[in-house]
Write an enzyme that holds these catalytic residues in place. Structure first.
Site, short mmCIF file in Angstrom:
data_model
loop_
_atom_site.label_atom_id
_atom_site.label_comp_id
_atom_site.label_asym_id
_atom_site.label_seq_id
_atom_site.Cartn_x
_atom_site.Cartn_y
_atom_site.Cartn_z
N CYS A 1 -11.51 7.62 -20.09
CA CYS A 1 -11.04 6.19 -19.73
C CYS A 1 -11.95 5.69 -18.71
O CYS A 1 -12.06 6.04 -17.58
CB CYS A 1 -9.66 6.46 -19.01
SG CYS A 1 -9.03 4.89 -18.03
N CYS B 1 -10.35 4.08 -15.65
CA CYS B 1 -10.17 5.13 -14.45
C CYS B 1 -11.37 5.46 -13.92
O CYS B 1 -11.65 5.81 -12.56
CB CYS B 1 -9.43 6.34 -15.14
SG CYS B 1 -8.17 5.76 -16.35
N ASP C 1 10.59 -4.74 8.36
CA ASP C 1 10.17 -5.62 7.44
C ASP C 1 11.27 -6.33 6.68
O ASP C 1 12.09 -5.95 6.33
CB ASP C 1 9.36 -4.71 6.38
CG ASP C 1 8.70 -5.34 5.28
OD1 ASP C 1 8.84 -6.85 5.15
OD2 ASP C 1 7.77 -4.87 4.50
N ASN D 1 -2.94 5.94 -0.18
CA ASN D 1 -2.29 6.14 -1.18
C ASN D 1 -2.97 5.62 -2.41
O ASN D 1 -4.17 5.03 -2.48
CB ASN D 1 -1.03 5.25 -1.04
CG ASN D 1 0.07 6.00 -0.24
OD1 ASN D 1 0.36 7.09 -0.43
ND2 ASN D 1 0.81 5.17 0.51
N GLU E 1 -9.64 0.56 -0.73
CA GLU E 1 -10.41 -0.81 -1.06
C GLU E 1 -10.73 -1.63 0.04
O GLU E 1 -10.32 -1.14 1.09
CB GLU E 1 -9.10 -1.77 -2.06
CG GLU E 1 -8.81 -0.97 -3.37
CD GLU E 1 -7.68 -2.09 -4.01
OE1 GLU E 1 -7.60 -3.28 -3.48
OE2 GLU E 1 -7.09 -1.60 -5.07
N VAL F 1 0.90 -1.07 0.04
CA VAL F 1 0.17 -0.27 0.01
C VAL F 1 0.79 1.37 -0.04
O VAL F 1 0.17 2.34 0.12
CB VAL F 1 -0.95 -0.05 1.27
CG1 VAL F 1 -1.96 -1.11 1.16
CG2 VAL F 1 -0.46 -0.06 2.64
N GLY F 2 2.09 1.25 -0.03
CA GLY F 2 3.00 2.46 -0.06
C GLY F 2 3.46 2.79 1.43
O GLY F 2 3.99 3.79 1.56
#
Length: 340
Positions: free
Chosen positions: A283, A286, A63, A272, A245, A37-38
């Protein structure tokens, strides 16, 4: 958890991490979330911003994937080293899941190492480390000892994906169990073991079982002391990183509940990879994805009305290297404005 009332105008929390930069008492900042997820990009960017306002910043990756080296394009290891281009930002990569055997093996060679001379017969090793998580706990304690001696003003942890993130909070209990077990063994078999070990030269460093217990006790004290700091909102905060999400939102909610149950402060969420298609964009993919993201973003903002929710865009390139990280880090303090 906060209520889901609609918040108006001036009551809105600032959509940046400025409050973390302004809070000069902070010493420990954890950045956590689901894999992919950044998280690392966010922790590197936060560390870059902190380096502008604090004397010295240490960024630690716990990590096992160790992405700090990739993010900065510079090799980091177990020792803290300066990030190229900065005079007050250092980084290191450690593996808290790493076996305690490495630490034990260093016994004879490093006389003043706090773990020196912890080596013992296989039987004692098996007994001491048969408690689940004790090797991880001792490795973590060792890292904390090292970090404390380095006296950085603020330490940013780029944590392992959720699930492992909060394990360190159970370490004092784990070490207490190990100590209790060893103490019991020591009182029952100590004299016999000391005489057996004595006959074959004793433990490395000429120590006995009591000294081993003292070493474990000092590690336990280190962890307990730091855990007290972790539960002090003036000294510690946790930044949650997610994407808009379902699974990531669910994981974030679970993590925030767990942090709350441990008494650890968290008041910032970085969302993010958000899409901002231009008005009238053809699009379809998108627009469909933006519609889905918008739904989850609204849920995040309703659920966490008393959090700083930072919205970060999906970029066309990977965020790697000093310049791109610095550019990305600006959006943590100056909200991103999508082009019209």
């Amino acid at each position: 958890m906060s209520s889901t009332a609609v918040v108006h105008g001036d009551d809105l929390m600032e959509p940046t991490l400025q409050s973390i930069l302004s809070q000069k008492t902070l010493r420990w900042i954890f950045v956590g979330g689901k894999g992919g997820v950044g998280k690392t990009t966010t922790s590197c960017s936060l560390a870059i911003q902190l380096a502008k306002v604090r004397k010295s910043v240490l960024l630690i990756s716990t990590d096992p994937a160790h992405n700090l080296s990739d993010a900065f394009g510079q090799k980091f290891g177990k020792e803290a080293r300066l990030v190229d281009g900065y005079s007050n930002l250092s980084a290191m990569e450690i593996d808290p899941n790493g076996s305690i055997q490495d630490l034990l093996a260093s016994g004879e060679s490093q006389g003043d190492d706090p773990m020196a001379g912890l080596g013992m017969g296989n039987m004692m090793q098996d007994l001491a480390f048969s408690i689940p998580g004790v090797d991880e706990a001792m490795s973590f304690a060792e890292v904390l000892k090292q970090v404390k001696s380095l006296s950085y003003e603020v330490i940013v942890f780029d944590t392992a994906p959720t699930g492992h993130t909060l394990r360190f909070l159970q370490f004092p209990t784990v070490l207490e169990k190990a100590l209790a077990k060893l103490s019991q063994l020591s009182s029952q078999f100590g004299p016999m073991l000391n005489s057996i070990l004595g006959a074959r030269g004793g433990l490395p460093g000429g120590q006995n079982i009591d000294e081993l217990l003292q070493k474990m006790e000092s590690l336990r004290e280190t962890i307990s002391e730091v855990n007290t700091q972790f539960k002090n909102p003036d000294m510690t905060t946790f930044v949650c990183v997610c994407i808009a999400e379902f699974l990531s939102l669910y994981e974030t909610e679970r993590m925030i509940q767990e942090l709350t149950s441990y008494g650890i402060d968290t008041h910032a969420i970085v969302v993010n990879q958000l899409l901002f298609p231009k008005e009238g964009s053809g699009c379809e993919q998108c627009n469909a994805r933006r519609k889905m993201q918008k739904k989850y973003l609204e849920q995040i903002e309703e659920l966490y009305e008393d959090f700083n929710v930072v919205r970060m865009p999906l970029l066309v390139e990977e965020v790697r290297g000093k310049e791109k990280l610095e550019k990305f880090s600006e959006m943590l303090v100056h909200p991103y404005v999508p082009p019209q």
